[in-house]
Design a protein around this motif. Structure first.
Motif, PDB file in Angstrom:
ATOM      1  N   ALA A  26      40.333  -7.257   1.740  1.00  0.00           N
ATOM      2  CA  ALA A  26      39.162  -7.478   2.274  1.00  0.00           C
ATOM      3  C   ALA A  26      39.066  -6.465   3.563  1.00  0.00           C
ATOM      4  CB  ALA A  26      38.904  -8.685   2.705  1.00  0.00           C
ATOM      5  N   ILE A  27      40.174  -6.546   4.214  1.00  0.00           N
ATOM      6  CA  ILE A  27      40.058  -5.540   5.460  1.00  0.00           C
ATOM      7  C   ILE A  27      40.036  -4.328   5.339  1.00  0.00           C
ATOM      8  CG2 ILE A  27      41.625  -4.996   7.563  1.00  0.00           C
ATOM      9  CD1 ILE A  27      42.444  -7.890   7.596  1.00  0.00           C
ATOM     10  N   LEU A  28      41.001  -3.660   4.119  1.00  0.00           N
ATOM     11  CA  LEU A  28      41.024  -2.483   3.650  1.00  0.00           C
ATOM     12  C   LEU A  28      39.822  -2.186   3.383  1.00  0.00           C
ATOM     13  CD1 LEU A  28      44.394  -2.024   2.109  1.00  0.00           C
ATOM     14  CD2 LEU A  28      43.516  -0.788   3.826  1.00  0.00           C
ATOM     15  N   ALA A  29      38.946  -2.921   2.563  1.00  0.00           N
ATOM     16  CA  ALA A  29      37.813  -2.656   1.957  1.00  0.00           C
ATOM     17  C   ALA A  29      36.683  -2.256   3.032  1.00  0.00           C
ATOM     18  CB  ALA A  29      37.252  -3.619   1.089  1.00  0.00           C
ATOM     19  N   LEU A  30      36.762  -2.931   4.154  1.00  0.00           N
ATOM     20  CA  LEU A  30      35.709  -2.703   5.386  1.00  0.00           C
ATOM     21  C   LEU A  30      36.122  -1.448   6.010  1.00  0.00           C
ATOM     22  CD1 LEU A  30      35.551  -6.247   6.709  1.00  0.00           C
ATOM     23  CD2 LEU A  30      33.873  -5.116   5.597  1.00  0.00           C
ATOM     24  N   LEU A  31      37.582  -1.104   6.304  1.00  0.00           N
ATOM     25  CA  LEU A  31      37.919  -0.082   6.869  1.00  0.00           C
ATOM     26  C   LEU A  31      37.611   1.118   6.281  1.00  0.00           C
ATOM     27  CD1 LEU A  31      41.356  -1.324   8.486  1.00  0.00           C
ATOM     28  CD2 LEU A  31      39.276  -1.129   9.451  1.00  0.00           C
ATOM     29  N   SER A  32      37.790   1.176   4.737  1.00  0.00           N
ATOM     30  CA  SER A  32      37.408   2.215   3.886  1.00  0.00           C
ATOM     31  C   SER A  32      35.966   2.830   3.831  1.00  0.00           C
ATOM     32  CB  SER A  32      38.183   1.967   2.554  1.00  0.00           C
ATOM     33  OG  SER A  32      37.422   1.067   1.958  1.00  0.00           O
ATOM     34  N   ILE A  33      35.335   1.855   4.360  1.00  0.00           N
ATOM     35  CA  ILE A  33      33.902   2.416   4.475  1.00  0.00           C
ATOM     36  C   ILE A  33      33.631   3.569   5.414  1.00  0.00           C
ATOM     37  CG2 ILE A  33      31.455   1.713   5.209  1.00  0.00           C
ATOM     38  CD1 ILE A  33      32.029  -1.083   4.086  1.00  0.00           C
ATOM     39  N   LYS A  34      34.417   3.482   6.680  1.00  0.00           N
ATOM     40  CA  LYS A  34      34.352   4.417   7.685  1.00  0.00           C
ATOM     41  C   LYS A  34      35.637   5.389   7.464  1.00  0.00           C
ATOM     42  CE  LYS A  34      31.037   3.272  10.245  1.00  0.00           C
ATOM     43  NZ  LYS A  34      29.810   3.699  10.624  1.00  0.00           N
ATOM     44  N   THR A  35      36.719   4.940   6.725  1.00  0.00           N
ATOM     45  CA  THR A  35      37.731   6.064   6.667  1.00  0.00           C
ATOM     46  C   THR A  35      38.108   6.008   5.090  1.00  0.00           C
ATOM     47  OG1 THR A  35      38.642   5.035   8.611  1.00  0.00           O
ATOM     48  CG2 THR A  35      40.075   6.277   7.529  1.00  0.00           C
TER      49      THR A  35
ATOM     50  N   PRO B  45      42.523   4.913  -1.417  1.00  0.00           N
ATOM     51  CA  PRO B  45      43.601   5.109  -2.518  1.00  0.00           C
ATOM     52  C   PRO B  45      44.630   3.689  -2.262  1.00  0.00           C
ATOM     53  CG  PRO B  45      43.345   7.192  -1.669  1.00  0.00           C
ATOM     54  CD  PRO B  45      42.483   6.388  -1.003  1.00  0.00           C
ATOM     55  N   VAL B  46      44.751   3.283  -1.007  1.00  0.00           N
ATOM     56  CA  VAL B  46      45.678   2.390  -0.573  1.00  0.00           C
ATOM     57  C   VAL B  46      44.910   0.961  -1.012  1.00  0.00           C
ATOM     58  CG1 VAL B  46      46.841   1.038   1.422  1.00  0.00           C
ATOM     59  CG2 VAL B  46      46.373   3.497   1.416  1.00  0.00           C
ATOM     60  N   LEU B  47      43.877   0.875  -1.013  1.00  0.00           N
ATOM     61  CA  LEU B  47      42.883  -0.427  -1.288  1.00  0.00           C
ATOM     62  C   LEU B  47      42.968  -0.276  -2.792  1.00  0.00           C
ATOM     63  CD1 LEU B  47      40.888  -2.543  -1.035  1.00  0.00           C
ATOM     64  CD2 LEU B  47      39.148  -0.969  -0.911  1.00  0.00           C
TER      65      LEU B  47
ATOM     66  N   ILE C 154      37.731  -2.229 -10.413  1.00  0.00           N
ATOM     67  CA  ILE C 154      37.163  -1.405  -9.058  1.00  0.00           C
ATOM     68  C   ILE C 154      38.512  -0.715  -8.494  1.00  0.00           C
ATOM     69  CG2 ILE C 154      36.768  -1.898  -6.826  1.00  0.00           C
ATOM     70  CD1 ILE C 154      35.641  -4.623  -7.726  1.00  0.00           C
ATOM     71  N   GLY C 155      39.980  -0.991  -8.808  1.00  0.00           N
ATOM     72  CA  GLY C 155      40.772  -0.139  -8.299  1.00  0.00           C
ATOM     73  C   GLY C 155      40.909   1.058  -9.094  1.00  0.00           C
ATOM     74  N   ILE C 156      40.763   1.146 -10.193  1.00  0.00           N
ATOM     75  CA  ILE C 156      40.796   2.262 -11.075  1.00  0.00           C
ATOM     76  C   ILE C 156      39.516   3.117 -10.623  1.00  0.00           C
ATOM     77  CG2 ILE C 156      40.582   3.302 -13.342  1.00  0.00           C
ATOM     78  CD1 ILE C 156      41.808   0.823 -14.485  1.00  0.00           C
ATOM     79  N   LEU C 157      38.568   2.797 -10.632  1.00  0.00           N
ATOM     80  CA  LEU C 157      37.440   3.439 -10.190  1.00  0.00           C
ATOM     81  C   LEU C 157      37.585   4.220  -8.715  1.00  0.00           C
ATOM     82  CD1 LEU C 157      34.444   1.423 -11.434  1.00  0.00           C
ATOM     83  CD2 LEU C 157      35.203   3.594 -12.338  1.00  0.00           C
ATOM     84  N   LEU C 158      38.338   3.545  -7.727  1.00  0.00           N
ATOM     85  CA  LEU C 158      38.455   4.105  -6.223  1.00  0.00           C
ATOM     86  C   LEU C 158      39.708   5.127  -6.500  1.00  0.00           C
ATOM     87  CD1 LEU C 158      38.660   0.735  -4.318  1.00  0.00           C
ATOM     88  CD2 LEU C 158      36.827   2.596  -4.089  1.00  0.00           C
ATOM     89  N   LEU C 159      40.505   4.970  -7.425  1.00  0.00           N
ATOM     90  CA  LEU C 159      41.621   5.771  -7.452  1.00  0.00           C
ATOM     91  C   LEU C 159      41.012   7.091  -8.259  1.00  0.00           C
ATOM     92  CD1 LEU C 159      44.557   5.684  -6.577  1.00  0.00           C
ATOM     93  CD2 LEU C 159      45.190   4.846  -8.853  1.00  0.00           C
ATOM     94  N   LYS C 160      40.236   7.089  -9.206  1.00  0.00           N
ATOM     95  CA  LYS C 160      39.735   8.207 -10.109  1.00  0.00           C
ATOM     96  C   LYS C 160      38.425   8.273  -9.800  1.00  0.00           C
ATOM     97  CE  LYS C 160      43.669   8.585 -12.346  1.00  0.00           C
ATOM     98  NZ  LYS C 160      44.537   9.725 -12.077  1.00  0.00           N
ATOM     99  N   PRO C 161      38.166   8.898  -8.519  1.00  0.00           N
ATOM    100  CA  PRO C 161      36.610   9.092  -8.402  1.00  0.00           C
ATOM    101  C   PRO C 161      35.801  10.494  -9.325  1.00  0.00           C
ATOM    102  CG  PRO C 161      37.952   9.871  -6.529  1.00  0.00           C
ATOM    103  CD  PRO C 161      38.729   8.997  -7.433  1.00  0.00           C
ATOM    104  N   GLN C 162      36.784  11.197  -9.948  1.00  0.00           N
ATOM    105  CA  GLN C 162      36.472  12.319 -10.354  1.00  0.00           C
ATOM    106  C   GLN C 162      36.115  11.940 -12.181  1.00  0.00           C
ATOM    107  OE1 GLN C 162      39.536  11.562  -9.700  1.00  0.00           O
ATOM    108  NE2 GLN C 162      41.041  11.952 -11.293  1.00  0.00           N
TER     109      GLN C 162
END
Length: 253
Positions: free
Chosen positions: A40-49, A54-56, A102-110
């Motif tokens: 949850a914390i990583l999801a919020l932080l990844s909006i700005k960063t 990939p870590v999330l 969701i994890g796969i989609l974040l990892l493979k945006p291409q």
């Protein structure tokens, strides 16, 4: 999970991996809770960063895979109905496909839009198809009776139909939603109807947290039932990812 106390599903997972006796169950419960809090914390932080995505992604994939692999255990299936695919305690486990997606989609945006659309919506289709199919069994019809009876949106069904027929109708609704989702991938005009129809399943499920007393506890906030119900929010996230991938293109001026 820190709020729900010891959880039998965590016990089933640790039993599957033969690690239950290594540590107190409260420790495994805390580890699971910390994993979710971290995501949850990583999801919020990844909006700005965006570099944190990939870590999330890897964390969500791990959180999803650990319980999903336990589906190989016979304890997840209803032996009286022949075992697989008659799913029992695994109903809560298959919901982890949502996090894996969701994890796969974040990892493979291409990924291409078509592949990404399928990956985003497959968990939704799976749970609607699988649990919807179970609605035609007597054990599932009886299992949802108290939930349906408590719902301000669904209680009236028992005024017209018996327990099994009501469950069958819900099952048909779920299966029609699956067909509509598949069709929406290839016919953009069906996107909104498909998302609304399938999304309502998960929205109504959340109302059980209020209407069904056994989903909440004064001591732990959520009971095991509440924990099972609230995981449907993941599928709403899947649908939110699905929509921009298949929404109708705006007509050129």
């Amino acid at each position: 999970m820190l709020l729900i106390g010891p959880h039998k599903h965590i016990n089933l997972v640790t039993d599957f991996y033969s690690v239950t006796d290594l540590l107190p169950i409260s420790v495994f419960n805390a580890l699971a809770a910390l994993a979710f809090i971290a995501s949850a914390i990583l999801a919020l932080l990844s909006i700005k960063t965006p570099t944190l995505r990939p870590v999330l992604a890897y964390l969500l994939i791990v959180i999803g895979l650990v319980p999903l692999i336990s589906l190989l255990s016979p304890t997840r299936w209803i032996a009286d109905l022949g075992g697989f695919p008659a799913i029992g305690s695994g109903q809560g486990i298959i919901k982890y496909f949502a996090l894996l997606s969701i994890g796969i989609l974040l990892l493979k945006p291409q990924l291409s839009r078509l592949k990404a659309a399928w990956i985003s919506v497959l968990p939704v289709m799976l749970v609607l198809l699988w649990i919807g199919g179970m609605k035609f069994t007597a054990i599932e019809a009886k299992g949802i009776e108290d939930l349906v009876a408590s719902s301000p949106f669904m209680f009236w069904m028992y005024n017209f139909w018996d327990v099994q027929t009501t469950s069958n109708i819900i099952g048909v609704y779920d299966l029609v939603a699956v067909v509509l989702l598949v069709a929406a991938i290839y016919n953009h005009k069906l996107v909104l109807p498909a998302i609304v129809m399938s999304g309502m399943v998960f929205v109504v499920t959340q109302t059980f947290l209020v209407s069904f007393n056994a989903s909440l506890s004064a001591d732990t906030l959520l009971t095991g039932t509440g924990h099972f119900l609230i995981k449907d929010l993941w599928f709403i996230a899947n649908l939110a990812l699905f929509y921009p991938l298949v929404k109708p293109e705006k007509a050129e001026a």
